[in-house]
Design a protein around this motif. Structure first.
Motif, mmCIF file in Angstrom:
data_model
loop_
_atom_site.group_PDB
_atom_site.id
_atom_site.type_symbol
_atom_site.label_atom_id
_atom_site.label_comp_id
_atom_site.label_asym_id
_atom_site.label_seq_id
_atom_site.Cartn_x
_atom_site.Cartn_y
_atom_site.Cartn_z
ATOM 1 N N PRO A 36 4.996 21.873 -8.341
ATOM 2 C CA PRO A 36 6.080 20.899 -8.420
ATOM 3 C C PRO A 36 6.719 20.552 -7.073
ATOM 4 C CG PRO A 36 6.281 22.476 -10.196
ATOM 5 C CD PRO A 36 5.177 22.971 -9.320
ATOM 6 N N ALA A 37 6.622 21.456 -6.096
ATOM 7 C CA ALA A 37 7.213 21.184 -4.787
ATOM 8 C C ALA A 37 6.218 20.575 -3.809
ATOM 9 C CB ALA A 37 7.779 22.471 -4.190
ATOM 10 N N ALA A 38 4.948 20.466 -4.203
ATOM 11 C CA ALA A 38 3.907 20.020 -3.270
ATOM 12 C C ALA A 38 4.138 18.591 -2.790
ATOM 13 C CB ALA A 38 2.534 20.143 -3.923
ATOM 14 N N GLY A 39 4.679 17.739 -3.646
ATOM 15 C CA GLY A 39 4.922 16.356 -3.258
ATOM 16 C C GLY A 39 5.916 16.251 -2.115
ATOM 17 N N LEU A 40 7.010 17.007 -2.200
ATOM 18 C CA LEU A 40 8.007 16.971 -1.135
ATOM 19 C C LEU A 40 7.507 17.639 0.140
ATOM 20 C CD1 LEU A 40 11.435 17.622 -2.928
ATOM 21 C CD2 LEU A 40 10.520 15.486 -2.021
ATOM 22 N N PHE A 49 0.831 -1.206 0.000
ATOM 23 C CA PHE A 49 0.000 0.000 0.000
ATOM 24 C C PHE A 49 0.865 1.255 0.000
ATOM 25 C CE2 PHE A 49 -3.610 -2.635 1.625
ATOM 26 C CZ PHE A 49 -4.534 -2.258 0.658
ATOM 27 N N THR A 50 1.969 1.202 0.730
ATOM 28 C CA THR A 50 2.874 2.341 0.777
ATOM 29 C C THR A 50 3.452 2.636 -0.599
ATOM 30 O OG1 THR A 50 3.473 1.859 3.074
ATOM 31 C CG2 THR A 50 4.985 3.239 1.829
ATOM 32 N N PHE A 51 3.899 1.597 -1.286
ATOM 33 C CA PHE A 51 4.434 1.777 -2.632
ATOM 34 C C PHE A 51 3.355 2.221 -3.618
ATOM 35 C CE2 PHE A 51 7.804 -1.294 -1.172
ATOM 36 C CZ PHE A 51 8.848 -0.392 -1.290
ATOM 37 N N VAL A 52 2.105 1.920 -3.298
ATOM 38 C CA VAL A 52 0.999 2.308 -4.169
ATOM 39 C C VAL A 52 0.610 3.757 -3.931
ATOM 40 C CG1 VAL A 52 -1.463 1.968 -4.580
ATOM 41 C CG2 VAL A 52 0.052 -0.004 -4.472
ATOM 42 N N ILE A 53 0.281 4.084 -2.686
ATOM 43 C CA ILE A 53 -0.297 5.387 -2.369
ATOM 44 C C ILE A 53 0.736 6.500 -2.464
ATOM 45 C CG2 ILE A 53 -1.348 6.749 -0.524
ATOM 46 C CD1 ILE A 53 -2.721 4.181 0.416
ATOM 47 N N GLY A 54 1.945 6.266 -1.942
ATOM 48 C CA GLY A 54 2.951 7.313 -1.907
ATOM 49 C C GLY A 54 3.274 7.929 -3.261
ATOM 50 N N PRO A 55 3.705 7.143 -4.250
ATOM 51 C CA PRO A 55 4.031 7.737 -5.548
ATOM 52 C C PRO A 55 2.838 8.377 -6.250
ATOM 53 C CG PRO A 55 5.042 5.578 -5.316
ATOM 54 C CD PRO A 55 4.098 5.730 -4.165
ATOM 55 N N VAL A 56 1.653 7.773 -6.129
ATOM 56 C CA VAL A 56 0.464 8.357 -6.765
ATOM 57 C C VAL A 56 0.141 9.702 -6.136
ATOM 58 C CG1 VAL A 56 -2.012 8.069 -7.153
ATOM 59 C CG2 VAL A 56 -0.465 6.123 -7.455
ATOM 60 N N LEU A 57 0.189 9.771 -4.798
ATOM 61 C CA LEU A 57 -0.085 11.032 -4.109
ATOM 62 C C LEU A 57 0.940 12.096 -4.483
ATOM 63 C CD1 LEU A 57 -1.600 12.695 -2.004
ATOM 64 C CD2 LEU A 57 -0.163 11.646 -0.231
ATOM 65 N N ALA A 58 2.219 11.726 -4.481
ATOM 66 C CA ALA A 58 3.270 12.689 -4.821
ATOM 67 C C ALA A 58 3.122 13.180 -6.258
ATOM 68 C CB ALA A 58 4.642 12.056 -4.613
ATOM 69 N N THR A 59 2.824 12.259 -7.166
ATOM 70 C CA THR A 59 2.659 12.641 -8.573
ATOM 71 C C THR A 59 1.476 13.580 -8.760
ATOM 72 O OG1 THR A 59 3.622 10.552 -9.327
ATOM 73 C CG2 THR A 59 2.274 11.764 -10.912
ATOM 74 N N ALA A 60 0.356 13.272 -8.118
ATOM 75 C CA ALA A 60 -0.830 14.117 -8.239
ATOM 76 C C ALA A 60 -0.561 15.514 -7.696
ATOM 77 C CB ALA A 60 -2.001 13.473 -7.501
ATOM 78 N N LEU A 61 0.130 15.601 -6.576
ATOM 79 C CA LEU A 61 0.419 16.907 -5.988
ATOM 80 C C LEU A 61 1.400 17.702 -6.843
ATOM 81 C CD1 LEU A 61 0.746 15.880 -2.216
ATOM 82 C CD2 LEU A 61 -1.067 17.269 -3.234
ATOM 83 N N CYS A 62 2.419 17.036 -7.369
ATOM 84 C CA CYS A 62 3.432 17.735 -8.166
ATOM 85 C C CYS A 62 2.893 18.214 -9.505
ATOM 86 C CB CYS A 62 4.637 16.826 -8.393
ATOM 87 S SG CYS A 62 5.639 16.539 -6.912
ATOM 88 N N THR A 63 2.029 17.410 -10.121
ATOM 89 C CA THR A 63 1.506 17.781 -11.441
ATOM 90 C C THR A 63 0.223 18.612 -11.355
ATOM 91 O OG1 THR A 63 0.298 15.677 -11.579
ATOM 92 C CG2 THR A 63 2.508 15.758 -12.535
ATOM 93 N N GLY A 64 -0.532 18.475 -10.269
ATOM 94 C CA GLY A 64 -1.810 19.166 -10.163
ATOM 95 C C GLY A 64 -1.816 20.380 -9.271
ATOM 96 N N VAL A 65 -0.864 20.490 -8.341
ATOM 97 C CA VAL A 65 -0.847 21.613 -7.397
ATOM 98 C C VAL A 65 0.384 22.484 -7.623
ATOM 99 C CG1 VAL A 65 -0.848 22.276 -4.950
ATOM 100 C CG2 VAL A 65 -2.139 20.255 -5.695
#
Length: 423
Positions: free
Chosen positions: A178-182, A160-176
């Protein structure tokens, strides 16, 4: 002889989660585990945005991954010696500060060498919450039949960690932004880590220096099977790192950056579904057999990624790759139970976690360079190469994955005890 599961049933997840005090450390622990999955993709997307280079972004992410891999086992040893809270509290504070510095430097257009320097403490301070949660289960369930269920549950949680983490980071970086994921990664680390550390009642007891001197401690890395598993887990890291870079580049090439999150989400969904199924099954085949079969299937699935030229086809292949990752990953962690004595298992888990990070670091670097030079098609060769090498390693060294023999202890002289193998 390889051990097999002889029972058709084992206690379910529901019974496990009703263990007193379990949710009090599982929920904050889940939040604090996200950095491992979010950090690489967050750095990759931010630095690529500010520099325009996948190769440079991959190199910065690689510095973080290598640093994480080198320091993870040391963090596990310190937690065993001084207690989880003593290691975790300063660790999450350092990590949040390091991520903030790295983010600020990237946004300010700092040179790559400055980002490399900032990446070292960022990776070194990633909290090793997964092994700490496993140690808490072992403390609470010592001798209980629920321990096997807890091991499966933790493997599923890793998925679940490998699933949710990258998807959440990608959505934040591309939708909000570029620094939102970090920023989200640092926030989850800080809040989740401090809440997890606050749950003192479930923390394993700290052994005194005298107890540590009296007990025999075997370094996990001195066990041949652990070294083989660590080499195999480099291949898992290669899949995660190669997919993150190549899917991002593919989305840019087709003029639809937002689809990157969808494609990675499909890949992650396969990983998640397979993880749930694998964790719930009472397997009757030997773990070593399942591990080799899992890597063979993963290599076969990854072999078609480079040839996919449409989002629909790539999504389908990504789903299959995701389905193949979970059996390999879960079985590797399961083998630790039979290969490593209980006093060294936390360290063993951190070596495997570090191997995934190291494989991911190498993959983002190589895939970034290949993508800059030849496009996403070349980048997709990295998951194939990593899993193929891991499969060859497992086939060549499979004899080292046999369970350690049972042992009894007999006295020899005054104050000396010697383990004796029991046939």
């Amino acid at each position: 002889m390889a051990s097999t599961v002889t029972s058709d049933k084992r206690p379910g997840y529901g019974q496990l989660l009703r263990t007193p005090g379990a949710l009090s450390f599982l929920l904050p622990g889940f939040a604090a585990r996200q950095p491992f999955a979010m950090l690489t993709i967050g750095i990759l997307l931010l630095v690529q945005h500010t520099t325009g280079s996948y190769g440079g972004a991959g190199a910065v992410a690689a510095f973080t991954g290598v640093s994480m891999a080198l320091f993870a086992p040391q963090s596990g040893k310190l937690a065993d010696r001084f207690g989880q809270r003593a290691v975790l509290v300063p660790g999450v504070l350092v990590h949040a500060a390091s991520v903030s510095v790295l983010t600020a430097l990237a946004l300010a257009g700092a040179p790559l060498w400055a980002l490399f320097i900032a990446a070292v403490p960022t990776g070194a301070s990633v909290p090793q919450v997964g092994p700490m949660v496993r140690a808490r289960w072992a403390h609470k369930l010592d001798g209980s039949p629920l321990m096997a269920t807890a091991a499966a549950f933790e493997s599923v949680t890793d998925e679940f960690t490998f699933v949710i983490g990258p998807v959440l980071a990608t959505a934040l970086c591309t939708g909000v932004h570029p620094a939102a994921g970090l920023i989200a990664e640092a926030s989850l680390t800080l809040i989740g880590g401090l809440l997890f550390a606050a749950r003192r009642t479930t923390q394993p007891p700290v052994r005194s220096a005298a107890e540590l001197e009296q007990s025999e401690h075997t370094s996990a890395l001195s066990i041949p099977g652990v070294r083989v598993l660590a080499m195999a887990f480099l291949g898992i890291g290669a899949v995660f790192g190669g997919m993150q870079v190549s899917l991002t580049a593919f989305a840019e090439e087709i003029g639809n950056p937002g689809i990157n999150g969808v494609l990675y989400g499909v890949f992650a969904a396969g990983n998640m579904l397979a993880g749930i199924a694998c964790g719930a099954i009472a397997w009757k085949s030997a773990p070593r057999t399942r591990l080799i079969a899992g890597y063979a299937a993963l290599t076969l699935a990854a072999s078609g990624l480079w040839a996919a030229h449409s989002a629909l086809l790539l999504g389908g292949l990504g789903l299959i790759v995701g389905l193949c990752i979970a059996p390999a990953l879960i079985t590797g962690y399961t083998l630790v139970e039979s290969l490593v004595p209980s006093t060294s298992r936390t360290e063993a888990f951190t070596w495997l976690t570090g191997a995934v990070a190291l494989g991911q670091a190498a993959a983002v670097t190589v895939a970034g360079r290949l993508t800059d030079a030849h496009g996403s098609t070349a980048g997709f060769l990295v998951p194939l190469g990593g899993t193929a090498l891991a499969l060859v390693t497992l086939l060549a060294l499979r004899s080292r994955l046999s369970p350690r023999p049972a042992a009894r202890t007999v006295a020899r002289g005054v104050g000396h005890r010697v383990p004796v193998t029991v046939d």
